[in-house]
Motif scaffolding. Structure first.
Motif, PDB file in Angstrom:
ATOM      1  N   UNK B 408      43.497  -0.002  72.305  1.00 37.59           N
ATOM      2  CA  UNK B 408      44.037   1.472  72.800  1.00 37.59           C
ATOM      3  C   UNK B 408      45.147   1.984  73.504  1.00 37.59           C
ATOM      4  N   UNK B 409      46.202   1.136  72.265  1.00 30.24           N
ATOM      5  CA  UNK B 409      47.832   1.653  72.690  1.00 30.24           C
ATOM      6  C   UNK B 409      48.344   2.454  71.716  1.00 30.24           C
ATOM      7  N   UNK B 410      48.897   3.559  72.738  1.00 29.27           N
ATOM      8  CA  UNK B 410      49.399   4.929  72.443  1.00 29.27           C
ATOM      9  C   UNK B 410      50.458   4.644  71.167  1.00 29.27           C
ATOM     10  N   UNK B 411      51.255   3.410  71.541  1.00 33.33           N
ATOM     11  CA  UNK B 411      52.623   3.201  70.085  1.00 33.33           C
ATOM     12  C   UNK B 411      51.223   3.015  69.164  1.00 33.33           C
ATOM     13  N   UNK B 412      51.831   3.904  67.955  1.00 35.07           N
ATOM     14  CA  UNK B 412      51.182   2.834  67.124  1.00 35.07           C
ATOM     15  C   UNK B 412      51.604   1.513  65.625  1.00 35.07           C
ATOM     16  N   UNK B 413      52.635   2.151  65.891  1.00 26.60           N
ATOM     17  CA  UNK B 413      53.248   0.931  65.310  1.00 26.60           C
ATOM     18  C   UNK B 413      53.468  -0.639  65.872  1.00 26.60           C
ATOM     19  N   UNK B 414      53.019  -0.891  67.769  1.00 26.67           N
ATOM     20  CA  UNK B 414      53.306  -1.775  68.674  1.00 26.67           C
ATOM     21  C   UNK B 414      51.883  -2.122  67.740  1.00 26.67           C
ATOM     22  N   UNK B 415      50.666  -1.339  67.788  1.00 28.08           N
ATOM     23  CA  UNK B 415      48.991  -1.876  67.792  1.00 28.08           C
ATOM     24  C   UNK B 415      49.090  -2.231  66.331  1.00 28.08           C
ATOM     25  N   UNK B 416      49.800  -2.024  65.288  1.00 29.50           N
ATOM     26  CA  UNK B 416      48.809  -2.067  64.150  1.00 29.50           C
ATOM     27  C   UNK B 416      49.504  -3.519  63.631  1.00 29.50           C
ATOM     28  N   UNK B 417      51.646  -3.845  63.932  1.00 27.89           N
ATOM     29  CA  UNK B 417      52.165  -4.546  63.979  1.00 27.89           C
ATOM     30  C   UNK B 417      51.096  -5.788  64.682  1.00 27.89           C
TER      31      UNK B 417
END
Lengths: 249, 433
Positions: B408-417
Motif C-alpha cells: 500500500x505504499x503510495x510511492x510507486x517507485x519505492x514499492x516497485x523497487x
C-alpha cells in the motif's frame, strides 16, 4: 480414478475413518452425506494429505498410483483438488500470484509450458467472470476480507484454473445463500466431463438439487453405512440420519 | 581483532572531527557535540536503551579515517527509477556529478546563504534529544556538511527529494557522517526518500546518520528511509521529528541486517491535532544484529499515532524492537496504536521485542501489542494443496507477511523497487528455510 480400500485414519489420537472403501470411476459424481462428526471432512483431508490426518491402514489408488505415498503438492499436481470448507485468508499474498504459481506447478508437472503473465491474467479474468467474482478480487490478498460466498467462489475459480481430474468439495454449500449456491453449482456442473470425477461432501440435500450426483453414500461412525442413487439424498432429507445410525447400531 | 576501550573509541572518533574543513558557523554545534560525546556514559548491558545491542563490533572496527570521495558509477538497478531531485553521497562525500544541480529549497550546509545558515543554526541539533541519543552527539561533533530541505509556507515541492548514500570499497575501515535537516513551514508539503546502499565489495564501514525534521502547522511530509547496506556496514541512525499542530508525518522504513544496525525514530507531537503514521520492516539474516527503537511523545491533545512494525528474522540473526509511546498529562483525546509482529524462520533466530505504553492522561485510546510466531501451518497446507512445493509456499507466506506493509505504499517507485529487491533476497532462501 479413485479406489479406496479398507481405509483407517485418525486425527491425532482419535480413530475417525474405519475400514472405509469407495470406488469412483472417471466422470462419476459421488455425494457423501452424513451427520456431524461422521468423518466426512476427514476423508477429504486424508485424501489431500493434510498434516495431522494420518492413514493408519488401507490403500488408496489414484489414477493407478499409490496416493498415500505422495506429498501434499504431488497429489495436487497429479490432479487431486480439495475445495476447502474454510478457505484460508492469506493477506499480503496476491490472489493472482498465488493462482499463477499453482497453475504453473500443475502445468509443469503435466509437461506443459508456463503461461505468460499476460495470457494467465486473461484466462483468470475470464474464469472469474464464470463464477461471478469481480476481477478486482484477483488483485487482493488470497481470500483477504472475502465474504463466505466469495471465498467459496474463489475455490471454484481455482478448481477451474487447475482442471483437476478429481475434485473434492468439502461442505462447499455451508454458509452460502441460494444465489451463491447456484453460482457454485453452475461452476461445478460446467466442469463435469467423462474424465473428471467429483466427491461432493455435504450435510444437506439442498446442494444436490443443483449438483445431481450419480451415487449417494452415507457416512456414519467413520464408514459408509448406506449407498444408493440420488433418491437416497431425498430419503435422508425426509427422515434425517438417526434411523441409519439405529440401523447400524 | 580486539575491542578498543570506550574511552579510546571516543577519542579515536573525535580525532576524525578535526580532519576535515568545516564552516566556523557550525563550530558551536561541533563543540557542544564534542563535550557531550566525551561526557556521556558508554552504553553497556545495564543501559536500558542499549540492553540487547552490544557495540563490540563498532569498537573492534578501527574506523580511523573518513570515507573517500570516489568516482563511483551507480548501478541503475540499485536505484529507484523516479523523477526526483537526487542528491548522491559516496562514502559520505557529496557526488556533484551524480546529483541534481541547485534547486530552490534544497541546499548543502556548506553552500548555505546567510538566511539558510541562520535557519540551520536555529534548528540543527535542537530537534534531537542528545541526552537520550549518544550518537547524535557524535554526529554534532562531526558535522561539517549535510542537506537542508526547506519548504516555505503554503508551498508544495513538486518532485520528491531523493537522497542516496552509497558505501563503496575503501583501503581501510572508513567512517561517514550523514546529516539531513528538513524544515516544512506552515502548510508546506514534501516527500523525502533516504536510500542507503553499499557496493557488494564494500568492507567494514561505519555510517552515523541523523535526520531531523520539523513539520510545521498543517504541513505534510511523506518520508521513506531504506537501509539496504549489506553485511559489513555498521549503521547507527536516528530520525527525529517534531510535529506542530495539525501536522502530518507519514513514514516508512525498511532495513536489511548487517553486523550492526541501530535505527532510532523519535516523534514528538508538539501541537494539537497532529498525526504520525510510521510503518517499518526489518529483515536480519546470517549473524546480523538489527535494532529499531521508536519513541513517540504525545505532548499535545487530539493527536494520533499509528505504528506498525514487522520483522522476519532468519538464520542466527537477532532483532531488537522497542516501541515506546508516552502520553503526557496534557495529551487528552490521544489515539495511539502500536503493533509489532515477528516471524522467526529458524530455531537460532531471536527477537527481543518490547512495546511500552506510558499514559499520564485519562481520556485517551491506546493499544499496543507484539507477537512472535512461525509460519501458519494451515496456510502452508492450503498453498501446498494447490501444488506449490514447501519452499515456494514458505517464501510466499514470508513475503506476504511483510508485503502487507509494502503493497500500500503510495510511492510507486519505492514499492516497485522494494518488491523487486526483496523478491531476489527471498529467493536466496534465508527467509523461507
Amino acid at each position: 480414478m479413485l479406489d479406496i480400500r479398507n481405509l483407517n485414519a485418525r486425527v491425532e489420537e482419535t480413530e475417525i475413518l474405519r475400514n472405509l472403501s469407495l470406488r469412483i470411476k472417471p466422470g462419476e459424481v459421488h455425494a457423501i452425506m452424513g451427520p456431524n462428526g461422521a468423518g466426512k471432512s476427514t476423508l477429504g483431508n486424508v485424501l489431500s494429505g493434510r498434516p495431522g490426518y494420518e492413514a493408519t491402514s488401507g490403500e488408496v489408488e489414484f489414477n493407478g498410483k499409490n496416493l498415500l505415498d505422495m506429498g501434499i503438492e504431488e497429489r495436487a499436481r497429479e490432479g487431486l483438488f480439495l475445495a476447502f470448507q474454510y478457505p484460508v485468508e492469506i493477506p499480503g499474498v496476491s490472489n493472482m500470484e498465488f493462482l499463477k504459481a499453482s497453475v504453473d506447478a500443475r502445468r509443469k508437472h503435466l509437461g506443459l509450458p508456463e503461461l505468460s503473465s499476460f495470457d494467465f491474467m486473461k484466462i483468470a479474468r475470464e474464469t472469474s467472470k464464470r463464477v461471478s467474482l469481480d476481477a478486482a478480487f484477483l488483485k487482493r490478498g488470497v481470500n483477504e476480507g472475502f465474504s463466505g460466498g466469495e471465498k467459496k467462489r474463489n475455490e471454484i475459480l481455482q478448481m477451474m484454473l487447475l482442471e483437476p481430474s478429481l475434485c473434492i468439495l468439502d461442505e462447499t454449500d455451508s454458509g452460502l445463500d441460494i444465489d451463491a449456491l447456484q453460482v457454485v453449482a453452475a461452476g461445478v456442473n460446467s466442469m463435469r466431463s467423462a474424465e473428471r470425477s467429483f466427491i461432493v461432501v455435504t450435510h444437506y440435500q439442498r446442494l444436490l438439487d443443483f449438483i445431481i450426483p450419480d451415487y449417494v453414500h452415507v457416512l456414519a461412525g467413520g464408514r459408509i453405512v448406506k449407498s444408493g442413487g440420488k433418491e437416497l439424498a431425498l430419503e435422508l432429507e425426509a427422515k434425517g440420519y438417526a434411523w441409519l445410525e439405529d440401523e447400524v447400531a | 581483532m580486539s575491542e578498543t576501550s570506550p574511552q579510546d573509541f571516543k577519542h579515536l572518533a573525535l580525532s576524525l572531527a578535526g580532519a576535515q574543513d568545516s564552516a566556523p558557523w557550525l563550530d558551536s554545534l561541533r563543540f557542544t557535540g564534542t563535550e557531550q560525546w566525551l561526557e556521556a556514559q558508554w552504553p553497556g548491558r545495564r543501559t536500558e536503551l542499549w540492553k540487547y545491542t552490544p557495540l563490540a563490533s563498532l569498537q573492534r572496527g578501527q574506523f580511523a579515517s573518513w570515507g573517500s570521495a570516489q568516482a563511483y558509477t551507480l548501478a541503475e538497478h540499485a536505484l529507484l527509477s523516479l523523477d526526483a531531485i537526487r542528491l548522491v553521497f559516496v562514502n559520505g562525500q557529496f557526488d556533484a556529478q551524480a546529483s541534481a544541480g541547485d534547486v530552490a529549497g534544497v541546499v548543502r550546509f556548506s553552500k548555505a546563504d546567510a538566511a539558510q545558515q541562520a535557519l540551520i543554526e536555529a534548528r540543527l541539533g535542537k530537534i534531537v534529544d542528545t541526552k537520550r541519543h549518544l550518537f547524535a552527539s557524535l554526529s554534532n561533533a562531526w558535522t561539517q556538511d549535510g542537506v537542508l530541505v526547506h519548504v516555505p509556507k503554503n508551498t508544495k515541492l513538486e518532485l520528491p527529494i531523493y537522497i542516496v548514500h552509497v558505501s563503496t570499497p575503501e583501503a581501510t575501515p572508513a567512517t561517514a557522517n550523514h546529516r539531513v535537516l528538513v524544515v516544512l513551514e506552515e502548510s508546506a508539503q514534501a516527500e523525502i526518500i533516504e536510500h542507503f546502499i553499499s557496493d557488494e565489495q564494500a568492507q567494514n564501514g561505519f555510517v552515523n546518520s541523523l535526520t531531523e525534521i520539523q513539520v510545521g502547522a498543517n504541513a505534510h511530509l511523506s518520508h521513506y528511509r531504506m537501509n539496504l547496506e549489506e553485511e559489513h556496514i555498521i549503521h547507527i541512525g536516528g530520525v527525529h521529528i517534531n510535529l506542530a499542530s495539525n501536522a502530518q508525518y507519514l513514514g516508512f522504513t525498511l532495513s536489511e541486517g548487517s553486523q550492526l544496525k541501530r535505527i532510532d525514530y523519535q516523534i514528538c507531537h508538539k501541537g494539537k491535532g497532529a498525526h504520525a503514521g510510521l510503518n517499518g520492516v526489518y529483515l536480519p539474516r546470517n549473524e546480523h544484529l538489527l535494532d529499531y527503537h521508536t519513541n513517540v511523545e504525545h505532548e499535545a491533545p487530539h493527536c494520533t499515532t499509528s505504528e506498525v512494525f514487522r520483522g522476519i528474522i532468519a538464520d542466527s540473526a537477532r532483532a531488537v524492537f522497542n516501541g515506546r509511546i508516552h502520553i503526557h498529562p496534557d495529551a487528552q483525546k490521544t489515539l495511539a496504536e502500536l503493533s509489532n509482529k515477528n516471524l522467526l524462520t529458524s530455531d537460532k533466530a531471536e527477537v527481543d521485542t518490547k512495546p511500552e505504553l506510558e499514559i499520564y492522561a485519562d481520556d485517551v485510546k491506546c493499544a499496543h501489542g507484539a507477537t512472535v510466531s512461525q509460519l501458519d501451518q494451515t496456510s502452508m497446507f492450503y498453498l501446498r494443496s494447490r501444488g506449490l512445493c514447501e519452499k515456494q509456499a514458505r517464501t510466499m507466506l514470508s513475503f506476504g507477511f511483510i508485503n502487507e506493509l509494502l503493497q500500500d505504499l503510495p510511492q510507486q517507485a519505492v514499492r516497485e523497487h522494494l518488491h523487486r529487491h526483496l523478491t531476489q533476497l527471498f529467493d536466496k532462501d534465508h527467509f523461507a528455510s
